[in-house]
Design a protein around this motif. Sequence first.
Motif, PDB file in Angstrom:
ATOM      1  N   GLU A  14       0.801  -1.221   0.000  1.00 50.95           N
ATOM      2  CA  GLU A  14       0.000   0.000   0.000  1.00 50.95           C
ATOM      3  C   GLU A  14       0.836   1.274   0.000  1.00 50.95           C
ATOM      4  OE1 GLU A  14      -3.795   1.855   2.472  1.00 50.95           O
ATOM      5  OE2 GLU A  14      -2.655   0.185   3.301  1.00 50.95           O
ATOM      6  N   TYR A  15       1.890   1.338   0.788  1.00 49.46           N
ATOM      7  CA  TYR A  15       2.593   2.607   0.972  1.00 49.46           C
ATOM      8  C   TYR A  15       3.995   2.641   0.387  1.00 49.46           C
ATOM      9  CZ  TYR A  15      -1.099   4.394   3.930  1.00 49.46           C
ATOM     10  OH  TYR A  15      -2.300   4.839   4.395  1.00 49.46           O
ATOM     11  N   LYS A  16       4.399   1.602  -0.318  1.00 42.81           N
ATOM     12  CA  LYS A  16       5.705   1.663  -0.975  1.00 42.81           C
ATOM     13  C   LYS A  16       5.678   0.784  -2.207  1.00 42.81           C
ATOM     14  CE  LYS A  16       7.743  -1.982   1.924  1.00 42.81           C
ATOM     15  NZ  LYS A  16       8.838  -2.331   2.838  1.00 42.81           N
ATOM     16  N   GLU A  17       6.395   1.212  -3.217  1.00 43.72           N
ATOM     17  CA  GLU A  17       6.485   0.439  -4.445  1.00 43.72           C
ATOM     18  C   GLU A  17       7.401  -0.767  -4.215  1.00 43.72           C
ATOM     19  OE1 GLU A  17       4.780   0.921  -7.197  1.00 43.72           O
ATOM     20  OE2 GLU A  17       3.787   2.620  -6.246  1.00 43.72           O
ATOM     21  N   THR A  18       6.960  -1.922  -4.637  1.00 45.91           N
ATOM     22  CA  THR A  18       7.750  -3.129  -4.527  1.00 45.91           C
ATOM     23  C   THR A  18       7.960  -3.670  -5.927  1.00 45.91           C
ATOM     24  OG1 THR A  18       6.758  -3.582  -2.374  1.00 45.91           O
ATOM     25  CG2 THR A  18       7.898  -5.407  -3.436  1.00 45.91           C
ATOM     26  N   GLN A  19       9.167  -3.549  -6.422  1.00 46.75           N
ATOM     27  CA  GLN A  19       9.426  -3.934  -7.805  1.00 46.75           C
ATOM     28  C   GLN A  19       9.305  -5.438  -8.013  1.00 46.75           C
ATOM     29  OE1 GLN A  19      13.223  -2.614  -9.247  1.00 46.75           O
ATOM     30  NE2 GLN A  19      12.776  -3.109 -11.375  1.00 46.75           N
ATOM     31  N   PHE A  20       9.775  -6.194  -7.023  1.00 44.22           N
ATOM     32  CA  PHE A  20       9.715  -7.654  -7.124  1.00 44.22           C
ATOM     33  C   PHE A  20       9.027  -8.211  -5.881  1.00 44.22           C
ATOM     34  CE2 PHE A  20      13.614  -6.291  -9.353  1.00 44.22           C
ATOM     35  CZ  PHE A  20      13.249  -6.671 -10.644  1.00 44.22           C
ATOM     36  N   ALA A  80      -5.986 -19.506   1.613  1.00 38.26           N
ATOM     37  CA  ALA A  80      -5.013 -19.653   0.527  1.00 38.26           C
ATOM     38  C   ALA A  80      -3.610 -19.312   0.999  1.00 38.26           C
ATOM     39  CB  ALA A  80      -5.412 -18.758  -0.651  1.00 38.26           C
ATOM     40  N   LEU A  81      -3.484 -18.228   1.763  1.00 35.98           N
ATOM     41  CA  LEU A  81      -2.172 -17.764   2.214  1.00 35.98           C
ATOM     42  C   LEU A  81      -1.437 -18.849   2.996  1.00 35.98           C
ATOM     43  CD1 LEU A  81      -0.086 -15.476   2.588  1.00 35.98           C
ATOM     44  CD2 LEU A  81      -1.396 -14.765   4.613  1.00 35.98           C
ATOM     45  N   TYR A  82      -2.177 -19.605   3.805  1.00 34.89           N
ATOM     46  CA  TYR A  82      -1.551 -20.631   4.636  1.00 34.89           C
ATOM     47  C   TYR A  82      -1.746 -22.040   4.077  1.00 34.89           C
ATOM     48  CZ  TYR A  82      -0.042 -17.094   7.807  1.00 34.89           C
ATOM     49  OH  TYR A  82       0.619 -16.007   8.333  1.00 34.89           O
ATOM     50  N   SER A  83      -2.019 -22.103   2.783  1.00 38.94           N
ATOM     51  CA  SER A  83      -2.093 -23.397   2.107  1.00 38.94           C
ATOM     52  C   SER A  83      -0.705 -24.025   2.020  1.00 38.94           C
ATOM     53  CB  SER A  83      -2.658 -23.207   0.694  1.00 38.94           C
ATOM     54  OG  SER A  83      -2.444 -24.373  -0.086  1.00 38.94           O
ATOM     55  N   ARG A  84      -0.629 -25.340   2.099  1.00 40.54           N
ATOM     56  CA  ARG A  84       0.656 -26.044   1.971  1.00 40.54           C
ATOM     57  C   ARG A  84       1.225 -25.937   0.562  1.00 40.54           C
ATOM     58  NH1 ARG A  84      -0.408 -31.046  -0.450  1.00 40.54           N
ATOM     59  NH2 ARG A  84      -2.630 -31.642  -0.470  1.00 40.54           N
ATOM     60  N   HIS A  85       0.432 -25.478  -0.387  1.00 40.52           N
ATOM     61  CA  HIS A  85       0.893 -25.359  -1.768  1.00 40.52           C
ATOM     62  C   HIS A  85       1.653 -24.057  -2.024  1.00 40.52           C
ATOM     63  CE1 HIS A  85      -1.259 -28.954  -2.895  1.00 40.52           C
ATOM     64  NE2 HIS A  85      -2.364 -28.472  -2.368  1.00 40.52           N
ATOM     65  N   LEU A  86       1.626 -23.129  -1.062  1.00 41.51           N
ATOM     66  CA  LEU A  86       2.356 -21.877  -1.186  1.00 41.51           C
ATOM     67  C   LEU A  86       3.448 -21.815  -0.131  1.00 41.51           C
ATOM     68  CD1 LEU A  86      -0.551 -19.297  -1.724  1.00 41.51           C
ATOM     69  CD2 LEU A  86       0.772 -20.541  -3.450  1.00 41.51           C
ATOM     70  N   THR A  87       4.528 -21.120  -0.457  1.00 48.11           N
ATOM     71  CA  THR A  87       5.622 -20.955   0.495  1.00 48.11           C
ATOM     72  C   THR A  87       6.100 -19.507   0.470  1.00 48.11           C
ATOM     73  OG1 THR A  87       7.250 -21.612  -1.184  1.00 48.11           O
ATOM     74  CG2 THR A  87       6.444 -23.325   0.295  1.00 48.11           C
ATOM     75  N   PRO A  88       6.592 -19.000   1.607  1.00 50.03           N
ATOM     76  CA  PRO A  88       7.122 -17.637   1.644  1.00 50.03           C
ATOM     77  C   PRO A  88       8.252 -17.468   0.632  1.00 50.03           C
ATOM     78  CG  PRO A  88       6.877 -18.504   3.863  1.00 50.03           C
ATOM     79  CD  PRO A  88       6.643 -19.648   2.934  1.00 50.03           C
ATOM     80  N   GLY A  89       8.277 -16.305  -0.003  1.00 53.38           N
ATOM     81  CA  GLY A  89       9.316 -16.021  -0.985  1.00 53.38           C
ATOM     82  C   GLY A  89       8.889 -16.240  -2.417  1.00 53.38           C
ATOM     83  N   MET A  90       7.721 -16.836  -2.626  1.00 56.53           N
ATOM     84  CA  MET A  90       7.220 -17.008  -3.995  1.00 56.53           C
ATOM     85  C   MET A  90       6.941 -15.652  -4.623  1.00 56.53           C
ATOM     86  SD  MET A  90       4.514 -20.190  -3.966  1.00 56.53           S
ATOM     87  CE  MET A  90       5.058 -21.869  -4.228  1.00 56.53           C
ATOM     88  N   ASP A  91       7.321 -15.488  -5.904  1.00 57.24           N
ATOM     89  CA  ASP A  91       6.979 -14.268  -6.609  1.00 57.24           C
ATOM     90  C   ASP A  91       5.610 -14.433  -7.275  1.00 57.24           C
ATOM     91  OD1 ASP A  91       7.383 -15.769  -8.946  1.00 57.24           O
ATOM     92  OD2 ASP A  91       9.379 -14.957  -9.286  1.00 57.24           O
ATOM     93  N   VAL A  92       5.207 -13.433  -8.042  1.00 55.24           N
ATOM     94  CA  VAL A  92       3.875 -13.468  -8.656  1.00 55.24           C
ATOM     95  C   VAL A  92       3.725 -14.669  -9.584  1.00 55.24           C
ATOM     96  CG1 VAL A  92       2.286 -12.271 -10.194  1.00 55.24           C
ATOM     97  CG2 VAL A  92       3.518 -10.979  -8.448  1.00 55.24           C
ATOM     98  N   GLU A  93       4.706 -14.900 -10.444  1.00 52.74           N
ATOM     99  CA  GLU A  93       4.609 -16.005 -11.394  1.00 52.74           C
ATOM    100  C   GLU A  93       4.563 -17.355 -10.687  1.00 52.74           C
ATOM    101  OE1 GLU A  93       7.607 -15.839 -14.374  1.00 52.74           O
ATOM    102  OE2 GLU A  93       6.838 -14.016 -15.320  1.00 52.74           O
ATOM    103  N   GLN A  94       5.372 -17.521  -9.669  1.00 51.85           N
ATOM    104  CA  GLN A  94       5.374 -18.778  -8.920  1.00 51.85           C
ATOM    105  C   GLN A  94       4.057 -18.986  -8.186  1.00 51.85           C
ATOM    106  OE1 GLN A  94       8.921 -17.834  -6.672  1.00 51.85           O
ATOM    107  NE2 GLN A  94      10.163 -19.299  -7.836  1.00 51.85           N
ATOM    108  N   THR A  95       3.521 -17.910  -7.638  1.00 58.90           N
ATOM    109  CA  THR A  95       2.234 -17.996  -6.946  1.00 58.90           C
ATOM    110  C   THR A  95       1.121 -18.349  -7.914  1.00 58.90           C
ATOM    111  OG1 THR A  95       2.974 -16.345  -5.327  1.00 58.90           O
ATOM    112  CG2 THR A  95       0.605 -16.752  -5.472  1.00 58.90           C
ATOM    113  N   GLN A  96       1.114 -17.730  -9.064  1.00 52.70           N
ATOM    114  CA  GLN A  96       0.101 -18.036 -10.075  1.00 52.70           C
ATOM    115  C   GLN A  96       0.200 -19.481 -10.543  1.00 52.70           C
ATOM    116  OE1 GLN A  96       1.100 -14.884 -12.827  1.00 52.70           O
ATOM    117  NE2 GLN A  96      -0.640 -13.617 -12.183  1.00 52.70           N
TER     118      GLN A  96
END
Length: 259
Positions: A41-47, A209-225
Amino acid sequence: MTRFSFCLFVLLISSTALSQERWQTDAYIQQSFIKIALEREYKETQFPKLIRWNKPIRLFFESDSGDARLQKELLSVHAQHLASITGLSIDFTPNPKQANIFVIFTDYKNMENKVRQYIGDPEKIRTALNEAICLGNFTRNGRYEITKGSIIIPVDYARSKNRFLDCIIEEITQLLGLPNDSNEVFPSVFNDVSVDTYISPLDYLLLKALYSRHLTPGMDVEQTQAAFPNVLKQLHANGDIENAVQRVQKYSLKKYLGD
């Protein structure tokens, strides 16, 4: 007979389609998740990367303004609601050295002092401090796991804006790893123009979804999709999407308060 059966079949399909809300569609859930979990919300995150907790949460509560007993009661009910949805362990600790989330209720005039005490230099979050009614801030480690968070609620100011309960619900929910607000996501407490005070059925799905076993911290947009079809498959298999309206109410603050 054949024509009648065909017409009945079409009618049943149409009825099923009409019974599904837009927020229950796979595409809308995925789109909403990317926007709320992977944007800021308050800062641009490039990646942008996916963030979440991977260890138990210990809350430290402090209040120097308003009804401290009521504040802790509301916070406790909502925290346990979030624990039931995500599977996280969330408890209180009286020892600030053992805490990893600090929830501070104070007066508006004390905001900057509390920011200095619990977050850091107010100038580093000046935009948020000037614009937000209440504040939530977190830090993460190199593995994109959230390790610490702070929530500061100016009781007098939040009440004057009729946002006291909203602050409790939204700030701690966002600190679990859904840090963005978007007016494109509806119904949701993460929508600034929405009338939702309590966690919506869509918010319930985003947390699941956020705490699904199919997702892990550090995934980028493409990996999450790429991983999200498996997340959706799990949500469907568990009946979470189809029953979100009912399930979001279990242990909820809304139900507790009888709203």
